[in-house]
Design an enzyme around this catalytic site. Structure first.
Site, PDB file in Angstrom:
ATOM      1  N   HIS A  22       0.826  -1.207   0.000  1.00 46.66           N
ATOM      2  CA  HIS A  22       0.000   0.000   0.000  1.00 46.66           C
ATOM      3  C   HIS A  22       0.865   1.264   0.000  1.00 46.66           C
ATOM      4  O   HIS A  22       0.671   2.163  -0.828  1.00 46.66           O
ATOM      5  CB  HIS A  22      -0.907  -0.013   1.233  1.00 46.66           C
ATOM      6  CG  HIS A  22      -1.768   1.192   1.381  1.00 46.66           C
ATOM      7  ND1 HIS A  22      -3.066   1.249   0.949  1.00 46.66           N
ATOM      8  CD2 HIS A  22      -1.514   2.430   1.925  1.00 46.66           C
ATOM      9  CE1 HIS A  22      -3.584   2.432   1.203  1.00 46.66           C
ATOM     10  NE2 HIS A  22      -2.648   3.175   1.803  1.00 46.66           N
ATOM     11  N   GLU A  23       1.807   1.310   0.923  1.00 49.35           N
ATOM     12  CA  GLU A  23       2.645   2.512   1.031  1.00 49.35           C
ATOM     13  C   GLU A  23       3.574   2.661  -0.174  1.00 49.35           C
ATOM     14  O   GLU A  23       3.896   3.779  -0.570  1.00 49.35           O
ATOM     15  CB  GLU A  23       3.461   2.478   2.325  1.00 49.35           C
ATOM     16  CG  GLU A  23       2.619   2.474   3.598  1.00 49.35           C
ATOM     17  CD  GLU A  23       1.679   3.663   3.685  1.00 49.35           C
ATOM     18  OE1 GLU A  23       1.983   4.716   3.092  1.00 49.35           O
ATOM     19  OE2 GLU A  23       0.628   3.530   4.340  1.00 49.35           O
ATOM     20  N   HIS A  26       1.822   4.771  -2.754  1.00 48.70           N
ATOM     21  CA  HIS A  26       1.966   6.216  -2.530  1.00 48.70           C
ATOM     22  C   HIS A  26       3.372   6.681  -2.909  1.00 48.70           C
ATOM     23  O   HIS A  26       3.539   7.707  -3.581  1.00 48.70           O
ATOM     24  CB  HIS A  26       1.720   6.535  -1.041  1.00 48.70           C
ATOM     25  CG  HIS A  26       0.311   6.338  -0.593  1.00 48.70           C
ATOM     26  ND1 HIS A  26      -0.777   6.870  -1.244  1.00 48.70           N
ATOM     27  CD2 HIS A  26      -0.190   5.657   0.494  1.00 48.70           C
ATOM     28  CE1 HIS A  26      -1.884   6.544  -0.599  1.00 48.70           C
ATOM     29  NE2 HIS A  26      -1.557   5.801   0.456  1.00 48.70           N
TER      30      HIS A  26
END
Length: 448
Positions: A22-23, A26
């Site tokens: 997920h990170e 980003h």
């Protein structure tokens, strides 16, 4: 204690993989948009490992492994070196900020598809949806008979028990009549209607399923496995013997046998067991003993095992698996949105919420069932992260997205005061939901 540490280990594996993915979404999109990333952290709190990359980003693993974050150069958090002004987050066009925010949930969706694709390529071991109904249950009321095979649930074909169970479980939230198509052992096909409207409101899905009374049909009372050196083998039982009675009590199926042996052995370990073998009825005296299976608590056993249920493995070639993974992801998103909608409107009980303890327990169970099941579990949690992170709650990705959409409409950023108020509200909502989920986990654990 072994179960506890196993749950913790698989929880850390789950969160480590999914939070990192997920990170990284980003991080990757931020870098593509020219934003300087100061820190990429898996976990919160003090760093237990870190290093500085060639790009100047600090990569670290922190002590509290319940999330993670990407810290970017942001003028709202302090003065920015004029030389780095073009790499500052808030100075980027709003569409780039939207892309960066969407990247985390987007990468979770990508991970979901990849995990499901690999699961379908490996093949997910399952059993055929051959079912029975508890006496006087709603399933029995609908006409489900022992040995019926589920063919369709609400018009959708099912070939494995886990798929059928999931479809029925989701339908219980709506508590409306549910059409089933079944085939009996003689080959006849029947249309049935489960009266889910009779289920009481405000219950958890597992409570609904218990009330429904629908379960896998138990194996017949045949000793398909007779373990050498164990009481049954020492007494003379053989593989293939059909157990007719224990201490004079008739045995209907293997589940009944598993209940009857400990019950009778608690009175006296010497059991009178009658079997059918090749047209003959033969009596045996079996001396039960206390033993443990696979780390479970000790109980009275005689060393016999049932025949395996009919397998149902969902396996596809690499190309077919792409379509199956995309379809499963689409159905999962629809199911998640349905669940959220019913929670908001009060149609579904908040008892269905689960937290870290529930995830840890499910992670360990799925890991023990094999790689394909664990991949399926990872896909489900990754999909949950994607959908929940897009909810318009401040402090979540969806809250930031809401701010940027407002900025697009009004032509200027949301005020700092509004954002601070939103963060407090968002934190309050999150803590409330986390507390409720934690309470549910504890409650289930104490009742199990």
């Amino acid at each position: 204690m072994t179960s506890f540490f196993g749950s913790v280990f698989w929880l850390l594996v789950t969160l480590g993989v999914l939070v990192t993915f997920h990170e990284f979404g980003h991080y990757w999109v931020a870098r593509r948009c020219g934003v300087k990333v100061l820190r990429f952290s898996v976990g919160f709190g003090n760093a237990i490992w870190k290093r500085i990359g060639r790009d100047g980003t600090e990569y670290c693993i922190a002590a509290i492994p319940l999330g993670g974050y990407v810290k970017m150069l942001d003028a709202r958090e302090g003065e920015v070196d004029p030389a780095l002004a073009d790499q500052e987050f808030t100075g980027k066009p709003v569409w780039q900020r939207i892309a960066i925010v969407l990247a985390g949930p987007g990468f979770n969706l990508v991970f979901t598809v990849l995990a499901l694709w690999l699961m379908f390529v490996l093949g997910k071991p399952d059993v055929a949806p051959v079912v029975t109904a508890a006496p006087h249950s709603l399933a029995a009321q609908a006409g489900v008979r022992p040995g019926d095979r589920l063919l369709k649930v609400d018009g959708k074909a099912v070939s494995a028990w886990s798929d059928a169970y999931e479809s029925i479980a989701m339908a219980t939230l709506g508590r409306g009549p549910l059409p089933l198509e079944v085939r009996d052992p003689d080959g006849g096909v029947r249309d049935l209607l489960l009266p889910l409207q009779q289920l009481p409101a405000g219950k958890a899905v597992d409570e609904y399923m218990d009330a429904l009374g629908l379960d896998l049909n138990p194996p017949p009372p045949v000793a398909a496995v007779v373990t050498p050196g164990q009481p049954a083998a020492l007494a003379g039982l053989r593989s293939g013997d059909r157990i007719v009675s224990v201490n004079g009590q008739a045995v209907a199926d293997f589940d009944a046998l598993n209940k009857l042996i400990p019950q009778e052995a608690a009175r006296s370990p010497t059991l009178r067991i009658v079997v059918q073998r090749g047209g003959q009825t033969l009596p045996f005296t079996v001396q039960a003993h206390m033993a443990s299976l696979q780390g479970q608590p000790e109980k009275w056993l005689i060393g016999v095992g049932p025949a395996e249920r009919e397998p149902a493995v969902r396996r596809y070639g690499p190309l077919e698996a792409v379509g199956a993974a995309l379809a499963s992801t689409r159905d999962g998103v629809a199911a998640m949105l349905t669940m959220i909608g019913k929670l908001v409107t009060g149609e579904a009980s908040t008892k269905n919420l689960s937290g870290v303890i529930g995830i840890a327990q499910a992670a360990q169970v799925s890991a023990q069932m094999g790689p394909a099941w664990f991949l399926s579990f990872l896909a489900q949690i990754s999909l949950c992260l994607a959908v929940l992170n897009l909810l318009p709650i401040p402090v979540l990705d969806g809250g930031h997205l809401l701010y940027y959409l407002i900025e697009l409409v009004k032509g200027s950023p949301v005020s700092e005061r509004t954002m601070i108020i939103g963060q407090y509200i968002g934190l309050a909502v999150l803590f409330m939901l986390m507390g409720l989920a934690f309470y549910n986990d504890i409650h289930r654990t104490l009742l199990s």
